[in-house]
Scaffold this active site. Structure first.
Site, PDB file in Angstrom:
ATOM      1  N   ASP A 124       0.837  -1.193   0.000  1.00 57.96           N
ATOM      2  CA  ASP A 124       0.000   0.000   0.000  1.00 57.96           C
ATOM      3  C   ASP A 124       0.876   1.249   0.000  1.00 57.96           C
ATOM      4  O   ASP A 124       2.030   1.222   0.451  1.00 57.96           O
ATOM      5  CB  ASP A 124      -0.899   0.018   1.240  1.00 57.96           C
ATOM      6  CG  ASP A 124      -1.895  -1.124   1.252  1.00 57.96           C
ATOM      7  OD1 ASP A 124      -2.230  -1.632   0.173  1.00 57.96           O
ATOM      8  OD2 ASP A 124      -2.332  -1.510   2.356  1.00 57.96           O
ATOM      9  N   LYS A 125       0.309   2.344  -0.472  1.00 53.80           N
ATOM     10  CA  LYS A 125       1.052   3.603  -0.563  1.00 53.80           C
ATOM     11  C   LYS A 125       1.792   3.920   0.723  1.00 53.80           C
ATOM     12  O   LYS A 125       2.977   4.263   0.713  1.00 53.80           O
ATOM     13  CB  LYS A 125       0.091   4.742  -0.907  1.00 53.80           C
ATOM     14  CG  LYS A 125       0.724   6.124  -0.875  1.00 53.80           C
ATOM     15  CD  LYS A 125      -0.299   7.220  -1.116  1.00 53.80           C
ATOM     16  CE  LYS A 125       0.327   8.597  -0.982  1.00 53.80           C
ATOM     17  NZ  LYS A 125      -0.667   9.686  -1.187  1.00 53.80           N
TER      18      LYS A 125
END
Length: 336
Positions: free
Chosen positions: A154-155
């Site tokens: 995830d970011k």
């Protein structure tokens, strides 16, 4: 015995023509499977796509169906066009590289870096950075000059990631991740103290029935998902550092599963829905710092796998990023 000329390059993505004489034992095999196995550096799906695009012939006649049975003694030719430019553009973004060779690259991804261009994040991603870093040395995946992303973080999750630079590496790494034939551990900071101190969460994950931007444990229609966890450190019953290992690979799996058992990740903007009761047991300075943490406290700490070409066992570690480490120091009472 089949003869293939010219031989594919070790990188597995050279353009040009490859001629293969079909031996008697290949008779009846699907044409795309036969060609992929004979060439050895292209996946069957890639060969299938090339045939469908008109780049495969049998005795000089175009192959119309990738599934057509091989004819013994026939001369098959597969043309691999030069890679075309990928849609994402190269951007000079600094990377922390842990390992790199002709087939793959291992990086330590910082929190805040999106892995792949998508709506809302059209550029400034890891893919853009890898395109700039590899430049003309990137052979490409599926006929495009692009890195092969075999797994994602995830970011706002930091840590170790591997990307393929060739079709051969992409295929092998994708299979290894699908089969969980690798060693991967995450460190998370969660609210509360899980009981038991180590265990397994097995609960299906799917889209939230109301909020489609979130994932959730969904008993009907969810995909099987299993996470193993072990508490490594605890600060009373307020907060714990947990090691998580994935037996499946679902979107937001660790974040969903830990929230599901009542121990959401510190700072999680999606699955931490209210101030945890456990926060009230902390001194004010620690409580406020943890509640103000701007991202999920999740870090891909280790990644080990077998090199897809050399078969060498590789293992990589990433130290906790500074913001995560500062939280632990604060919890330990070291505010200096």
């Amino acid at each position: 015995m089949s003869a293939a000329t010219p031989s594919p390059s070790p990188a597995g993505s050279a353009s040009g023509d490859t001629d293969i004489l079909a031996p008697p034992e290949a008779a009846g095999t699907r044409a795309d499977r036969f060609l992929a196995e004979a060439i050895g550096s292209l996946s069957r799906s890639r060969v299938k796509a090339l045939i469908e695009a008109g780049h495969g012939t049998r005795d000089g006649v175009p192959i119309k169906d990738p599934a057509e049975p091989v004819r013994a003694g026939a001369l098959y030719r597969l043309h691999v066009p030069p890679p075309v430019s990928a849609t994402p553009q190269a951007q000079a973004i600094p990377l922390t590289i842990l390992f790199e060779d002709a087939d793959l690259i291992v990086i330590d991804k910082p929190a805040g870096l999106v892995v792949h261009p998508a709506p809302g994040n059209p550029d400034g991603t890891l893919v853009n950075a890898l395109l700039a870093h590899a430049g003309d040395d990137l052979p490409g995946i599926g006929g495009e000059k692009r890195p092969g992303i075999v797994h994602r973080l995830d970011k706002d999750t930091s840590g170790v990631m591997v990307a393929a630079k060739t079709d051969r590496a992409h295929r092998a790494l994708s299979e290894a991740f699908a089969a969980r034939d690798l060693d991967r551990a995450y460190l998370a900071l969660v609210w509360g103290l899980p009981e038991p101190l180590q265990g397994e969460v097995s609960a299906p994950i799917g889209r939230h029935p109301v909020d489609r931007k979130r994932m959730a444990v969904v008993e009907r229609g969810g995909k099987p998902a299993t996470t193993r966890y072990a508490v490594k450190r605890g600060w009373g019953t307020a907060v714990s550092q947990v090691e998580c290992r994935l037996l499946t690979g679902r979107t937001h799996q660790i974040r969903v599963h830990m929230a599901h058992i009542g121990h959401p990740l510190v700072g999680d903007p999606v699955y931490l829905r209210r101030t945890p009761a456990a926060a009230r047991t902390l001194p004010a300075v620690q409580r406020e710092a943890l509640l103000a943490f701007p991202r999920q406290a999740l870090h891909a700490a280790t990644l080990g796998f077998r090199h897809p070409v050399t078969k060498q066992s590789l293992s990589f570690e990433s130290p906790l990023p500074a913001d995560f480490a500062r939280l632990l120091a604060l919890l330990d009472g070291n505010t200096g």
